[in-house]
Design a protein around this motif. Structure first.
Motif, short mmCIF file in Angstrom:
data_model
loop_
_atom_site.label_atom_id
_atom_site.label_comp_id
_atom_site.label_asym_id
_atom_site.label_seq_id
_atom_site.Cartn_x
_atom_site.Cartn_y
_atom_site.Cartn_z
N LYS A 110 -44.67 14.86 -0.15
CA LYS A 110 -45.60 13.59 0.40
C LYS A 110 -45.84 14.02 1.65
O LYS A 110 -46.94 13.64 2.34
N LEU A 111 -45.30 14.90 2.57
CA LEU A 111 -45.55 15.21 3.86
C LEU A 111 -46.84 16.25 3.56
O LEU A 111 -47.73 16.24 4.57
N TYR A 112 -46.76 17.05 2.54
CA TYR A 112 -48.04 17.94 2.35
C TYR A 112 -48.98 17.25 2.03
O TYR A 112 -50.16 17.32 2.30
N CYS A 148 -44.77 21.76 10.54
CA CYS A 148 -44.23 20.44 10.08
C CYS A 148 -43.05 20.17 11.01
O CYS A 148 -42.84 19.03 11.41
N ILE A 149 -42.01 21.04 11.05
CA ILE A 149 -40.95 20.90 11.78
C ILE A 149 -40.87 20.39 13.09
O ILE A 149 -40.69 19.43 13.77
N SER A 150 -42.12 21.15 13.91
CA SER A 150 -42.26 20.93 15.22
C SER A 150 -43.14 19.60 15.33
O SER A 150 -42.56 18.84 16.40
N SER A 151 -43.94 19.30 14.54
CA SER A 151 -44.48 17.90 14.63
C SER A 151 -43.49 16.80 14.72
O SER A 151 -43.44 15.82 15.33
N MET A 172 -54.49 14.87 3.41
CA MET A 172 -55.56 13.96 3.48
C MET A 172 -55.99 13.47 4.71
O MET A 172 -57.13 13.21 5.08
N TYR A 173 -54.91 13.38 5.66
CA TYR A 173 -55.22 13.03 6.93
C TYR A 173 -54.73 13.81 8.32
O TYR A 173 -55.05 13.28 9.39
N ASP A 174 -54.30 14.97 7.99
CA ASP A 174 -54.00 15.86 8.99
C ASP A 174 -52.88 15.46 9.64
O ASP A 174 -52.99 15.53 11.20
N VAL A 205 -46.01 7.31 18.81
CA VAL A 205 -46.07 8.19 17.24
C VAL A 205 -46.58 7.40 16.34
O VAL A 205 -46.78 6.29 16.03
N HIS A 206 -47.54 8.15 15.42
CA HIS A 206 -48.19 7.73 14.24
C HIS A 206 -47.36 6.93 13.26
O HIS A 206 -46.48 7.48 12.94
N PRO A 207 -47.89 5.79 12.77
CA PRO A 207 -47.10 5.09 11.94
C PRO A 207 -46.48 5.78 10.46
O PRO A 207 -45.35 5.84 9.89
N TYR A 208 -47.49 6.85 10.28
CA TYR A 208 -47.06 7.58 8.93
C TYR A 208 -46.05 8.68 9.23
O TYR A 208 -45.14 8.77 8.47
N ALA A 209 -45.94 8.99 10.66
CA ALA A 209 -44.81 9.73 11.01
C ALA A 209 -43.59 9.03 11.11
O ALA A 209 -42.54 9.54 10.65
N SER A 210 -43.69 7.73 11.78
CA SER A 210 -42.31 6.95 12.09
C SER A 210 -41.83 6.58 10.68
O SER A 210 -40.38 6.46 10.47
#
Length: 263
Positions: free
Chosen positions: A125-127, A32-35, A132-134, A84-89
């Motif tokens: 929420k990250l988990y 998670c941290i790396s991503s 759900m979406y990888d 960057v994917h919107p979920y990550a942003s």
């Protein structure tokens, strides 16, 4: 160089090293941290998204009000330009502001464990998003606006905010009037619900909101699939979910299968 040092720079928001250390301290998994660090670096490396992050961190640090939802959506939209994917942003928008919130908590004498609880709530929420979406991000990141506008607090096992009673109720001999302030309870998916942790969380939240909002009496309110009565058909009586549910008097049931993804 302020951008390269490990210190938090209020005028610039976090840098990647600061964010990495913050997540490590809170026990975020390495993957998670790396991503997120890679995505955060991409946002800081793009002039448009870097400008958005800097602008809102300056406004937040100055105590100015704005729509966290609109700001996170703007970053999510523009973040596509940085790959960057919107979920990550969206979740990175809140993580970018997190050190400012921590500083504000400390100035007000709010325990660091409340900030840590918020960080653990983000991790939940990250988990969920990854499951759900990888994707290491969040599809419900708007929830965290409530931490940053100071209406929601992570106190022990639960998260709490104030709300007004939507109707008149009479429950267990107690009358609750429409509009009466209630303490709303939310349950992050952080593992087991132990009796000891639940009792301690309720007690601390009651004390916190009585002092902060001057509540004349403490009434807890909850809307959750954890309260569904069909749990009694297959969950142990001494299990955490049933122990949680048994503390509540059900005043209304609303069939809703929209949360089945959580199970």
């Amino acid at each position: 160089n302020k951008e390269e040092s490990g210190r938090f720079c209020p005028e610039n928001g976090m840098n990647t090293l600061y964010l990495s250390e913050l997540m490590k301290k809170e026990g975020y998994p390495n993957e998670c941290i790396s991503s997120l660090i890679a995505d955060y670096g991409a946002l800081l490396g793009h002039p448009v998204t870097k400008g958005i992050l800097r602008s809102y961190s300056e406004e937040y640090a100055a105590g100015k009000s704005f729509s966290f939802y609109d700001a996170a959506c703007l970053l999510a939209e523009q973040g596509r330009q940085a790959g960057v994917h919107p979920y990550a942003s969206e979740i990175l928008f809140y993580l970018h502001l997190a050190p400012i919130l921590q500083e504000d908590y400390r100035k007000e004498g709010i325990p660091d464990r409340y900030f840590s609880g918020m960080m653990q709530g983000i991790l939940c929420k990250l988990y969920e998003c990854h499951g759900m979406y990888d994707i290491w991000g969040s599809f419900v990141s708007v929830w965290f606006a409530r931490f940053f506008n100071r209406s929601l607090y992570a106190i022990g096992r639960f998260e709490f905010c104030l709300m007004n009673s939507p109707a008149d109720y009479e429950v267990c001999g107690k009358r609750v009037k429409k509009g009466q302030p209630l303490i709303d309870v939310h349950i992050p998916s952080r593992g087991r619900l132990s009796e000891q942790e639940m009792v301690a969380s309720y007690a601390e939240a009651a004390d916190f909101f009585k002092k902060r909002a001057g509540l004349p009496e403490v009434v807890f309110h909850c809307e959750s699939w954890l309260l569904a009565d069909f749990h009694e058909e297959f969950l142990r009586e001494d299990g955490g979910i049933r122990l949680f549910a048994h503390r509540y008097a059900v005043v209304e049931r609303t069939p809703d299968e929209g949360d089945l993804w959580r199970i």
